[in-house]
Scaffold this motif. Sequence first.
Motif, short mmCIF file in Angstrom:
data_model
loop_
_atom_site.label_atom_id
_atom_site.label_comp_id
_atom_site.label_asym_id
_atom_site.label_seq_id
_atom_site.Cartn_x
_atom_site.Cartn_y
_atom_site.Cartn_z
N ASP A 67 64.33 -52.58 75.85
CA ASP A 67 65.58 -52.91 75.16
C ASP A 67 65.56 -52.15 73.84
N LEU A 68 66.11 -50.95 73.87
CA LEU A 68 66.08 -50.07 72.71
C LEU A 68 67.13 -50.53 71.70
N HIS A 69 66.69 -50.84 70.49
CA HIS A 69 67.58 -51.34 69.44
C HIS A 69 68.02 -50.24 68.48
N ASP A 70 67.14 -49.30 68.23
CA ASP A 70 67.42 -48.30 67.21
C ASP A 70 66.58 -47.05 67.49
N ASP A 83 70.03 -22.20 71.52
CA ASP A 83 70.20 -23.31 72.45
C ASP A 83 68.98 -24.22 72.55
N VAL A 84 67.99 -24.01 71.67
CA VAL A 84 66.76 -24.80 71.70
C VAL A 84 66.60 -25.54 70.38
N ILE A 85 66.32 -26.85 70.48
CA ILE A 85 66.04 -27.66 69.29
C ILE A 85 64.72 -28.39 69.49
N VAL A 86 64.11 -28.73 68.37
CA VAL A 86 62.91 -29.58 68.37
C VAL A 86 63.31 -30.85 67.64
N VAL A 87 63.02 -31.99 68.25
CA VAL A 87 63.45 -33.28 67.71
C VAL A 87 62.25 -34.17 67.46
N GLU A 88 62.23 -34.78 66.28
CA GLU A 88 61.26 -35.83 65.96
C GLU A 88 62.06 -37.12 65.84
N MET A 89 61.54 -38.22 66.40
CA MET A 89 62.26 -39.48 66.30
C MET A 89 61.34 -40.64 66.66
N ARG A 90 61.85 -41.82 66.39
CA ARG A 90 61.10 -43.04 66.67
C ARG A 90 62.03 -44.04 67.35
N GLY A 91 61.66 -44.49 68.54
CA GLY A 91 62.43 -45.50 69.27
C GLY A 91 61.87 -46.88 68.97
N VAL A 92 62.76 -47.81 68.61
CA VAL A 92 62.35 -49.16 68.23
C VAL A 92 63.16 -50.16 69.05
N GLY A 93 62.47 -51.17 69.55
CA GLY A 93 63.15 -52.22 70.32
C GLY A 93 62.16 -53.25 70.77
N VAL A 96 61.11 -55.68 77.52
CA VAL A 96 61.91 -56.74 78.16
C VAL A 96 61.02 -57.80 78.79
N GLU A 97 60.01 -57.39 79.55
CA GLU A 97 59.19 -58.36 80.29
C GLU A 97 58.44 -59.33 79.37
N THR A 98 57.91 -58.81 78.29
CA THR A 98 57.07 -59.64 77.42
C THR A 98 57.79 -60.13 76.17
N GLY A 99 58.88 -59.45 75.80
CA GLY A 99 59.56 -59.76 74.56
C GLY A 99 58.86 -59.17 73.35
N GLY A 100 57.75 -58.49 73.59
CA GLY A 100 56.98 -57.88 72.51
C GLY A 100 57.68 -56.66 71.94
N PRO A 101 57.22 -56.19 70.79
CA PRO A 101 57.86 -55.04 70.15
C PRO A 101 57.60 -53.74 70.90
N PHE A 102 58.57 -52.86 70.83
CA PHE A 102 58.44 -51.49 71.34
C PHE A 102 58.66 -50.57 70.15
N ASP A 103 57.72 -49.69 69.90
CA ASP A 103 57.82 -48.76 68.78
C ASP A 103 57.09 -47.49 69.19
N MET A 104 57.84 -46.45 69.50
CA MET A 104 57.26 -45.22 70.04
C MET A 104 57.80 -44.03 69.27
N THR A 105 56.88 -43.14 68.87
CA THR A 105 57.25 -41.90 68.21
C THR A 105 57.29 -40.79 69.25
N TYR A 106 58.29 -39.95 69.15
CA TYR A 106 58.48 -38.86 70.10
C TYR A 106 58.67 -37.54 69.37
N ILE A 107 58.26 -36.49 70.03
CA ILE A 107 58.66 -35.13 69.67
C ILE A 107 59.14 -34.51 70.97
N ALA A 108 60.31 -33.89 70.92
CA ALA A 108 60.87 -33.29 72.13
C ALA A 108 61.35 -31.87 71.83
N VAL A 109 61.17 -31.01 72.81
CA VAL A 109 61.72 -29.66 72.76
C VAL A 109 62.80 -29.62 73.83
#
Length: 142
Positions: A67-70, A83-93, A96-109
């Motif tokens: 359940d991604l919140h932000d 046409d190519v970008i590099v993205v840094e970001m953090r998914g927070v939410g 669902v199964e446990t109700g526990g926090p989700f916090d993952m950092t990503y880098i994408a090309v």
Amino acid sequence: MPAHTSPADLYRHSLRLLLDKDIPAWVDLWAENGVMEFPFAPQGWPGRLEGKEAVAAYMRHYPDHIDLHDIRDVRIHQTTEPDVIVVEMRGVGRVVETGGPFDMTYIAVVTFQDGLISSYRDYWNPLAVQEPGVGFVASGTR
């Protein structure tokens, strides 16, 4: 979105769709022969998805697991290839199964072709799936 929209704007739109849990619209941003790669995927996880249908199948149940919140700390870097970008970001939410926090950092090309995603290399942290409550999420989406 129009094909002349910048890769950065297309990517920001894709993040909004993920937050809205609109996976079909997110998949519509992909080229038919688009490739999604996970260079750091642990053993037993997909390392490469070939084609829009494979990406759709992989992402179909994502909102049932995460359940991604932000999406925070989004930094989009232009490259020498327009046409190519590099993205840094953090998914927070929450997981669902446990109700526990989700916090993952990503880098994408991410590469766009004719306004669609043609290549997405997702450099997420595989060690995070070993944290309590997060392992199910990732294994549930593979």
